[in-house]
Scaffold this active site. Sequence first.
Site, PDB file in Angstrom:
ATOM      1  N   ASN A  61      38.754  33.737  25.850  1.00 44.71           N
ATOM      2  CA  ASN A  61      39.468  35.067  26.432  1.00 44.71           C
ATOM      3  C   ASN A  61      38.831  36.174  25.415  1.00 44.71           C
ATOM      4  O   ASN A  61      38.544  36.963  25.493  1.00 44.71           O
ATOM      5  CB  ASN A  61      40.902  35.078  26.178  1.00 44.71           C
ATOM      6  CG  ASN A  61      41.779  34.507  27.420  1.00 44.71           C
ATOM      7  OD1 ASN A  61      40.946  34.207  28.266  1.00 44.71           O
ATOM      8  ND2 ASN A  61      43.064  34.090  27.156  1.00 44.71           N
ATOM      9  N   ARG A 383      35.613  35.965  44.200  1.00 43.29           N
ATOM     10  CA  ARG A 383      35.118  34.762  43.411  1.00 43.29           C
ATOM     11  C   ARG A 383      35.372  33.640  44.205  1.00 43.29           C
ATOM     12  O   ARG A 383      36.576  33.376  44.909  1.00 43.29           O
ATOM     13  CB  ARG A 383      35.904  34.735  42.159  1.00 43.29           C
ATOM     14  CG  ARG A 383      35.688  35.903  41.285  1.00 43.29           C
ATOM     15  CD  ARG A 383      36.257  35.658  39.973  1.00 43.29           C
ATOM     16  NE  ARG A 383      36.569  36.933  39.220  1.00 43.29           N
ATOM     17  CZ  ARG A 383      35.586  37.618  38.330  1.00 43.29           C
ATOM     18  NH1 ARG A 383      34.445  37.045  38.418  1.00 43.29           N
ATOM     19  NH2 ARG A 383      35.959  38.384  37.594  1.00 43.29           N
ATOM     20  N   ARG A 413      32.633  40.317  37.961  1.00 45.59           N
ATOM     21  CA  ARG A 413      32.023  40.141  36.496  1.00 45.59           C
ATOM     22  C   ARG A 413      31.701  38.390  36.379  1.00 45.59           C
ATOM     23  O   ARG A 413      32.789  37.870  36.363  1.00 45.59           O
ATOM     24  CB  ARG A 413      32.882  40.692  35.403  1.00 45.59           C
ATOM     25  CG  ARG A 413      32.186  40.647  33.951  1.00 45.59           C
ATOM     26  CD  ARG A 413      33.018  41.510  33.405  1.00 45.59           C
ATOM     27  NE  ARG A 413      32.839  42.815  33.464  1.00 45.59           N
ATOM     28  CZ  ARG A 413      34.087  43.630  33.258  1.00 45.59           C
ATOM     29  NH1 ARG A 413      35.058  43.503  33.155  1.00 45.59           N
ATOM     30  NH2 ARG A 413      33.663  45.034  33.483  1.00 45.59           N
ATOM     31  N   HIS A 443      38.048  44.006  46.198  1.00 44.98           N
ATOM     32  CA  HIS A 443      38.847  43.326  45.868  1.00 44.98           C
ATOM     33  C   HIS A 443      39.842  42.607  46.418  1.00 44.98           C
ATOM     34  O   HIS A 443      40.617  41.400  46.195  1.00 44.98           O
ATOM     35  CB  HIS A 443      39.337  43.828  44.354  1.00 44.98           C
ATOM     36  CG  HIS A 443      39.996  42.648  43.256  1.00 44.98           C
ATOM     37  ND1 HIS A 443      41.375  42.602  42.926  1.00 44.98           N
ATOM     38  CD2 HIS A 443      39.588  41.996  42.537  1.00 44.98           C
ATOM     39  CE1 HIS A 443      41.882  41.810  42.520  1.00 44.98           C
ATOM     40  NE2 HIS A 443      40.531  41.412  42.066  1.00 44.98           N
ATOM     41  N   TYR A 476      46.348  28.775  39.045  1.00 44.85           N
ATOM     42  CA  TYR A 476      46.758  30.332  39.074  1.00 44.85           C
ATOM     43  C   TYR A 476      48.025  30.337  40.129  1.00 44.85           C
ATOM     44  O   TYR A 476      47.987  29.570  41.270  1.00 44.85           O
ATOM     45  CB  TYR A 476      45.577  31.182  39.610  1.00 44.85           C
ATOM     46  CG  TYR A 476      44.711  31.520  38.644  1.00 44.85           C
ATOM     47  CD1 TYR A 476      44.247  30.954  37.355  1.00 44.85           C
ATOM     48  CD2 TYR A 476      43.734  32.592  38.612  1.00 44.85           C
ATOM     49  CE1 TYR A 476      43.300  31.039  36.664  1.00 44.85           C
ATOM     50  CE2 TYR A 476      42.835  32.953  38.177  1.00 44.85           C
ATOM     51  CZ  TYR A 476      42.438  32.425  36.907  1.00 44.85           C
ATOM     52  OH  TYR A 476      41.552  32.645  36.029  1.00 44.85           O
ATOM     53  N   ARG A 572      51.791  39.831  33.044  1.00 48.28           N
ATOM     54  CA  ARG A 572      51.501  38.544  32.175  1.00 48.28           C
ATOM     55  C   ARG A 572      50.467  39.238  30.931  1.00 48.28           C
ATOM     56  O   ARG A 572      50.668  38.966  29.944  1.00 48.28           O
ATOM     57  CB  ARG A 572      50.703  37.859  33.021  1.00 48.28           C
ATOM     58  CG  ARG A 572      49.979  36.623  31.959  1.00 48.28           C
ATOM     59  CD  ARG A 572      49.206  35.905  33.159  1.00 48.28           C
ATOM     60  NE  ARG A 572      48.250  36.531  33.997  1.00 48.28           N
ATOM     61  CZ  ARG A 572      47.115  36.742  33.721  1.00 48.28           C
ATOM     62  NH1 ARG A 572      46.767  36.728  32.649  1.00 48.28           N
ATOM     63  NH2 ARG A 572      46.345  37.174  34.822  1.00 48.28           N
ATOM     64  N   HIS A 600      49.642  34.842  38.395  1.00 45.24           N
ATOM     65  CA  HIS A 600      48.574  35.828  38.851  1.00 45.24           C
ATOM     66  C   HIS A 600      48.975  36.633  40.093  1.00 45.24           C
ATOM     67  O   HIS A 600      48.205  37.527  40.551  1.00 45.24           O
ATOM     68  CB  HIS A 600      47.223  34.784  39.098  1.00 45.24           C
ATOM     69  CG  HIS A 600      46.151  35.750  39.560  1.00 45.24           C
ATOM     70  ND1 HIS A 600      45.692  35.722  40.724  1.00 45.24           N
ATOM     71  CD2 HIS A 600      45.207  36.234  38.617  1.00 45.24           C
ATOM     72  CE1 HIS A 600      44.534  36.573  40.862  1.00 45.24           C
ATOM     73  NE2 HIS A 600      44.445  36.852  39.642  1.00 45.24           N
TER      74      HIS A 600
END
Length: 722
Positions: A61, A383, A413, A443, A476, A572, A600
């Site tokens: 991270n 993704r 990204r 997205h 997730y 979160r 998530h």
Amino acid sequence: MSTRPDRRTGAEPPASAGRSDRYLNRELSWLAFNDRVLAEAGNPNYPLLERLRFLAISAANLDEFMMIRAAGLVGQVQRGIARVSIDGRTPAQQLAEVRALVDDLTDRQQGAWRVLRRQLADSGIHIADEQRVTEEAYHWLRTYFVDEIIPVLTPQAIDPAHPFPFVANRGMGLLFNLTRQSDGARVIEMVLIPAALKRYVRVPGREAIYVSIEALISRFADHMFPGFTITGGGAFRVLRDSDIEIEEEAEDLVRTFRSAIQRRRRGQVIQLELEEGFDPVGEALLREQLGASAGTVVKTEGLIGLVGLEEIVREDRPDLKFDPYTPRYPERILEHDGDCFAAIREKDIVIHHPYESFEVVVDFIRQAAADPDVVAVKQTLYRAGNQSQVIAGLIAAAEAGKSVTAVVELKARFDEEQNLLWASQLERAGVQVIYGFVDLKTHAKVAMVVRREGDGYRTYCHFGTGNYHPVTARIYTDLSFFTADPQLGRDAARLFNYVTGYVEPRGTEALAISPIDLREELYSAIDGEIANAEAGRPAAIWLKCNQITDQGMIDRLYAASQAGVEVELMVRGICSLRAGVPGLSDNIRVKSIIGRFLEHSRIYAFANGAPMPSDDALVFISSADLMGRNLNRRVEALVPIRNRTVHDQVLKQVLLANLLDTEQSWMMQPDGSYRRAGEGAEGGSRNFNLHRYFMTNPSLSGRGEALERGEVPTLRLAQEPR
């Protein structure tokens, strides 16, 4: 009543701009989040290797933060940009505070590493412990190095005849100061460690002994430099600016991204990490050649590149890991002999990942490919991972003669290269590949299947809160919502037409879509709660998301608090809203849940005039967080949950379980700091672990009938939230 922000743009009233007593800084809030992740590395309730995993996650991270967020601040400072953040800090002020906190966080990561290293050694796993290498192991390591490692390495002299080599982003290497034994000449050599090599080498044997690749190279460097004496050196690691900026007038998006990816590999050095005691001559050389100023150099008294410890977590020691967990396949689908379409036709279904298998999403696409009555399949891909069964399903559908459209987001990204690869494979199979907008990321997580039934067509939809990614779907927590609702089907088609043909979807029947009207829909729901509170009716807002940074949304929630609305926020990660500030946010509580699974899903619920949680509440799931980028610069979907069973499952199980959790929750304090929720403190009168709850109770998709039969513990608020 405080002045409310503009409904359309979300801009706050000018008088409130730049107030640190009103907003928390985004970058500092993120570092606080990663601090909570690091704290799990010291959680005594977790097995040792899982604690090591949290340390590696914290390190990964921090790498990404430096490559993207810190790099952005560096760029702003270099360009002389003085625009203040939401809390009134200039880029230079933010960068100074970020660097101080990063230094502190890095020191505490090393402290956690030292503790875990000792505890793992006590449990028979020895990492970077040279004292454990016996004479027999030494001979094996030397042979392994000569036979397996040396052929891969390329030592390079640093002198006028040999230009300084390029060091890739996240690249590691070693620098050696050498003296030639024949004439005393001094030579500097660099050895870059190829990314293909494992970071740790396990010595054969029952006892787990791991030697780092940099230690291995250092130990046997004399095999690479015969005739030289090593007089100094050390290991180093480089992080570079990794953000990609795309010009709006780009004519060929694919070509532009391929070029941008190449530029990213050569981005400005943001951080140079050195071993403690690194040779001063070598340090000066690296600083000069890499353009690393003093502020970007970090000397690590410990292990550089802690992210590599993830390799150790794979050690076969089940006693040091969480008990294995296998996701359940949704009962509703099994009741229809695996026929997804029949199950969805009967009634809407919600699937709760990772407790329920992501395989059902793959099967939805697979069945569409094999079904002769299916005429079209459309799907967004943000993704998808590097081994995606979803991609294989879309290819199979195209090869079976279906009309298949895939919206592939190139701007995801660090997945840009993988998405370019998927796009190429999909196009070769006959899939119509769309890259969406240059200036907006797509997205939204949407798939739709059009099937010929009777005299017409029926549209089946999947709306998700997470990506179509089989790996992350195992760790997730996300929701998959399947429906054959005609209104949602028509709206899904409008969303795809918007992305593929720029046909703006005004007047949708059920969906709200950003950047069109998603913000407006949420504002309207918040305003409804404000009106209820002012009229003396029950008023409450329960929101679950990953980040809240949008100033307009924060101001709207402040207005709700001041009107008497009870606001429960489960955030979160980053949260720029201050909770529990007298006169500003007295009625707002913020909690962050960090645990075995990564929370998530995005769920937005509004009391709608009845005590929460009630059947009358407005409930939405979404792909969007409450950030300016999601509301203004991305294509996102906000999906109303109107089916009564699904409504109850999402509100009275998933959302309520998050609210009740005490074992994995951190509570925000008015100053923006967090503390762990204690037994019986703020969130329930008993200890409750939501991850354990969903792992040990019947799956969400079958919970409607299970609840009626009393087979599932009923979640109830033991008391009013306050």
